[in-house]
Design a protein around this motif. Sequence first.
Motif, PDB file in Angstrom:
ATOM      1  N   VAL A 196      27.980  33.663  36.009  1.00 54.16           N
ATOM      2  CA  VAL A 196      29.209  33.468  36.778  1.00 54.16           C
ATOM      3  C   VAL A 196      30.401  33.279  35.847  1.00 54.16           C
ATOM      4  O   VAL A 196      31.483  33.826  36.071  1.00 54.16           O
ATOM      5  N   VAL A 197      30.201  32.533  34.760  1.00 51.97           N
ATOM      6  CA  VAL A 197      31.308  32.176  33.870  1.00 51.97           C
ATOM      7  C   VAL A 197      31.838  33.385  33.104  1.00 51.97           C
ATOM      8  O   VAL A 197      33.057  33.586  33.003  1.00 51.97           O
ATOM      9  N   VAL A 198      30.959  34.219  32.556  1.00 56.61           N
ATOM     10  CA  VAL A 198      31.389  35.320  31.680  1.00 56.61           C
ATOM     11  C   VAL A 198      32.340  36.293  32.381  1.00 56.61           C
ATOM     12  O   VAL A 198      33.418  36.594  31.845  1.00 56.61           O
ATOM     13  N   PRO A 199      32.014  36.823  33.566  1.00 58.01           N
ATOM     14  CA  PRO A 199      32.967  37.744  34.209  1.00 58.01           C
ATOM     15  C   PRO A 199      34.279  37.073  34.603  1.00 58.01           C
ATOM     16  O   PRO A 199      35.313  37.738  34.676  1.00 58.01           O
ATOM     17  N   LEU A 200      34.258  35.756  34.849  1.00 58.00           N
ATOM     18  CA  LEU A 200      35.509  35.061  35.167  1.00 58.00           C
ATOM     19  C   LEU A 200      36.411  34.990  33.935  1.00 58.00           C
ATOM     20  O   LEU A 200      37.640  35.071  34.051  1.00 58.00           O
ATOM     21  N   LEU A 201      35.807  34.845  32.744  1.00 59.13           N
ATOM     22  CA  LEU A 201      36.592  34.863  31.514  1.00 59.13           C
ATOM     23  C   LEU A 201      37.275  36.218  31.334  1.00 59.13           C
ATOM     24  O   LEU A 201      38.446  36.304  30.956  1.00 59.13           O
ATOM     25  N   TYR A 202      36.522  37.287  31.614  1.00 52.66           N
ATOM     26  CA  TYR A 202      37.096  38.636  31.522  1.00 52.66           C
ATOM     27  C   TYR A 202      38.204  38.822  32.561  1.00 52.66           C
ATOM     28  O   TYR A 202      39.294  39.312  32.248  1.00 52.66           O
ATOM     29  N   ALA A 203      37.940  38.399  33.788  1.00 49.51           N
ATOM     30  CA  ALA A 203      38.906  38.600  34.870  1.00 49.51           C
ATOM     31  C   ALA A 203      40.202  37.836  34.612  1.00 49.51           C
ATOM     32  O   ALA A 203      41.286  38.290  35.017  1.00 49.51           O
ATOM     33  N   SER A 204      40.130  36.705  33.935  1.00 49.76           N
ATOM     34  CA  SER A 204      41.333  35.903  33.697  1.00 49.76           C
ATOM     35  C   SER A 204      42.374  36.677  32.889  1.00 49.76           C
ATOM     36  O   SER A 204      43.580  36.511  33.107  1.00 49.76           O
ATOM     37  N   THR A 205      41.929  37.530  31.963  1.00 54.74           N
ATOM     38  CA  THR A 205      42.892  38.321  31.185  1.00 54.74           C
ATOM     39  C   THR A 205      43.584  39.344  32.072  1.00 54.74           C
ATOM     40  O   THR A 205      44.802  39.562  31.961  1.00 54.74           O
ATOM     41  N   ARG A 206      42.845  39.974  32.965  1.00 53.28           N
ATOM     42  CA  ARG A 206      43.438  40.995  33.855  1.00 53.28           C
ATOM     43  C   ARG A 206      44.356  40.355  34.881  1.00 53.28           C
ATOM     44  O   ARG A 206      45.393  40.938  35.247  1.00 53.28           O
ATOM     45  N   TRP A 207      44.004  39.193  35.367  1.00 54.00           N
ATOM     46  CA  TRP A 207      44.895  38.489  36.296  1.00 54.00           C
ATOM     47  C   TRP A 207      46.176  38.061  35.598  1.00 54.00           C
ATOM     48  O   TRP A 207      47.252  38.079  36.185  1.00 54.00           O
ATOM     49  N   ALA A 208      46.050  37.662  34.320  1.00 54.56           N
ATOM     50  CA  ALA A 208      47.246  37.280  33.561  1.00 54.56           C
ATOM     51  C   ALA A 208      48.196  38.463  33.440  1.00 54.56           C
ATOM     52  O   ALA A 208      49.422  38.304  33.576  1.00 54.56           O
ATOM     53  N   TRP A 209      47.656  39.653  33.210  1.00 56.11           N
ATOM     54  CA  TRP A 209      48.505  40.831  33.055  1.00 56.11           C
ATOM     55  C   TRP A 209      49.277  41.142  34.338  1.00 56.11           C
ATOM     56  O   TRP A 209      50.473  41.420  34.298  1.00 56.11           O
ATOM     57  N   ALA A 235      43.420  44.534  37.601  1.00 59.66           N
ATOM     58  CA  ALA A 235      43.236  43.284  38.335  1.00 59.66           C
ATOM     59  C   ALA A 235      42.308  43.486  39.533  1.00 59.66           C
ATOM     60  O   ALA A 235      41.496  42.611  39.864  1.00 59.66           O
ATOM     61  N   ALA A 236      42.432  44.651  40.189  1.00 59.50           N
ATOM     62  CA  ALA A 236      41.560  44.934  41.326  1.00 59.50           C
ATOM     63  C   ALA A 236      40.095  45.021  40.895  1.00 59.50           C
ATOM     64  O   ALA A 236      39.205  44.453  41.538  1.00 59.50           O
ATOM     65  N   LEU A 237      39.855  45.718  39.778  1.00 64.80           N
ATOM     66  CA  LEU A 237      38.481  45.836  39.272  1.00 64.80           C
ATOM     67  C   LEU A 237      37.952  44.482  38.812  1.00 64.80           C
ATOM     68  O   LEU A 237      36.787  44.147  39.042  1.00 64.80           O
ATOM     69  N   ALA A 238      38.816  43.696  38.152  1.00 60.84           N
ATOM     70  CA  ALA A 238      38.397  42.374  37.698  1.00 60.84           C
ATOM     71  C   ALA A 238      38.076  41.463  38.868  1.00 60.84           C
ATOM     72  O   ALA A 238      37.133  40.666  38.809  1.00 60.84           O
ATOM     73  N   THR A 239      38.849  41.590  39.943  1.00 61.58           N
ATOM     74  CA  THR A 239      38.599  40.774  41.132  1.00 61.58           C
ATOM     75  C   THR A 239      37.260  41.138  41.761  1.00 61.58           C
ATOM     76  O   THR A 239      36.514  40.254  42.219  1.00 61.58           O
ATOM     77  N   MET A 240      36.943  42.426  41.774  1.00 61.48           N
ATOM     78  CA  MET A 240      35.636  42.843  42.284  1.00 61.48           C
ATOM     79  C   MET A 240      34.510  42.241  41.450  1.00 61.48           C
ATOM     80  O   MET A 240      33.504  41.772  41.975  1.00 61.48           O
ATOM     81  N   GLY A 241      34.697  42.244  40.127  1.00 62.55           N
ATOM     82  CA  GLY A 241      33.696  41.651  39.257  1.00 62.55           C
ATOM     83  C   GLY A 241      33.570  40.156  39.477  1.00 62.55           C
ATOM     84  O   GLY A 241      32.465  39.598  39.461  1.00 62.55           O
ATOM     85  N   ALA A 242      34.719  39.481  39.681  1.00 59.87           N
ATOM     86  CA  ALA A 242      34.698  38.036  39.906  1.00 59.87           C
ATOM     87  C   ALA A 242      33.993  37.692  41.219  1.00 59.87           C
ATOM     88  O   ALA A 242      33.196  36.751  41.285  1.00 59.87           O
ATOM     89  N   LEU A 243      34.294  38.457  42.272  1.00 63.57           N
ATOM     90  CA  LEU A 243      33.628  38.226  43.550  1.00 63.57           C
ATOM     91  C   LEU A 243      32.123  38.476  43.431  1.00 63.57           C
ATOM     92  O   LEU A 243      31.305  37.744  43.997  1.00 63.57           O
ATOM     93  N   GLY A 244      31.772  39.519  42.663  1.00 67.71           N
ATOM     94  CA  GLY A 244      30.359  39.787  42.439  1.00 67.71           C
ATOM     95  C   GLY A 244      29.684  38.667  41.680  1.00 67.71           C
ATOM     96  O   GLY A 244      28.522  38.323  41.950  1.00 67.71           O
ATOM     97  N   SER A 245      30.413  38.063  40.732  1.00 61.59           N
ATOM     98  CA  SER A 245      29.829  36.966  39.970  1.00 61.59           C
ATOM     99  C   SER A 245      29.575  35.755  40.863  1.00 61.59           C
ATOM    100  O   SER A 245      28.594  35.029  40.674  1.00 61.59           O
ATOM    101  N   LEU A 246      30.457  35.535  41.843  1.00 63.19           N
ATOM    102  CA  LEU A 246      30.239  34.420  42.768  1.00 63.19           C
ATOM    103  C   LEU A 246      29.008  34.668  43.639  1.00 63.19           C
ATOM    104  O   LEU A 246      28.300  33.723  44.008  1.00 63.19           O
ATOM    105  N   LEU A 247      28.756  35.940  43.955  1.00 61.75           N
ATOM    106  CA  LEU A 247      27.535  36.254  44.704  1.00 61.75           C
ATOM    107  C   LEU A 247      26.282  35.924  43.893  1.00 61.75           C
ATOM    108  O   LEU A 247      25.213  35.704  44.465  1.00 61.75           O
TER     109      LEU A 247
END
Length: 351
Positions: A196-209, A235-247
């Motif tokens: 769960v943590v790793v994809p959220l770290l990646y997504a944080s950079t895309r959300w920042a952009w 950001a859209a792709l990162a959000t999909m990854g983040a939602l998947g990580s929560l699953l």
Amino acid sequence: MVSQAAEPRPVPGRFNRTTLIGYTAFFALLLYGLAHTYWALGGAGFPFGADDANPEYSAFPHLGRDRLAPWIAGWLLGSAAVALLMALPGRRRIPTLFLVGASAISAATVFFALADFRILGNVAYLFMLKFSAINWTVLNQLFAVVSVGLMVASAVVYQRRVSGACTRCGRSSATAGWTSPQVAARWGRKAAYLAVVVPLLYASTRWAWVLGFPLGLSDQLWEEGQKDHLWLYGAALATMGALGSLLTLGLVQRWGEVFPRWMVGLRGRRVPLSLAVVPAALVSIMVTIAGVMYIRLHFQGAFDNQKEDWGATVPEMIWPIWGLALATATLAYYFRRRGVCKRCARGEGFK
């Protein structure tokens, strides 16, 4: 629970699911090996190396069909022979370690050299209803991944068969305690939280952009991305990854085993084992392949001129940790929920 059970002997000449895996792997590898033989002899349509639609992503960007196709053809035909040896009844004189090791090497060859992040990217774009990125190279990558995946599954079945374990579930009288539901729950929980943590770290950079913070980007690349709206897609792709990580939490939570109350028509019912295991296993493979590609490109020097733009490449290099953690959590979930085997009648608590 059953205290001890012997694996039933398969009916001679009768195909079952585990038998078909081996023969399917053989035919897939043979077919693909023959295709590369055709390309090695001058046929059109070779999809890898310098002939790739995007050779900059390839492990062999400067090798064309004439030099690369013969090597791949020989490797695939050799892999097909190994798959056939494992699929045939009985035990081979060739050491089991050699056959299983050859299967692992074939899978590593595809994951490290032939496949790349475009498989994951295309799956994500399909969910966004964007089909333009799918091309001949990606289709070939998919076929290669499926072929060696079947080979690895065949190797697992073969190793179980020669060791006396059940070919369906892998249990035997000597099965280690780490596969028991109680033990698997402990190590699976740690793996799930990491996944769960790793994809959220990646997504944080895309959300920042997309929020206007050029984290890890040079001014030039930042402005180019803004003009082309790349940060919105990222950001859209990162959000999909983040939602998947929560699953992924479903692999260790109650709602991953029983549908929650808010799911009208399904609430209270058991979640089918394959509904959780299959998608999680596929995602773990795809993100691992994607992360390995970024690491490979780094060692190939592809990012030497992009040190100011570390945010575009470094976060992806930790994806293999995500993929391995997700695969581990998925395996633990399977061990917890697989129940009594229909083939050997072994289950939790057997000795």
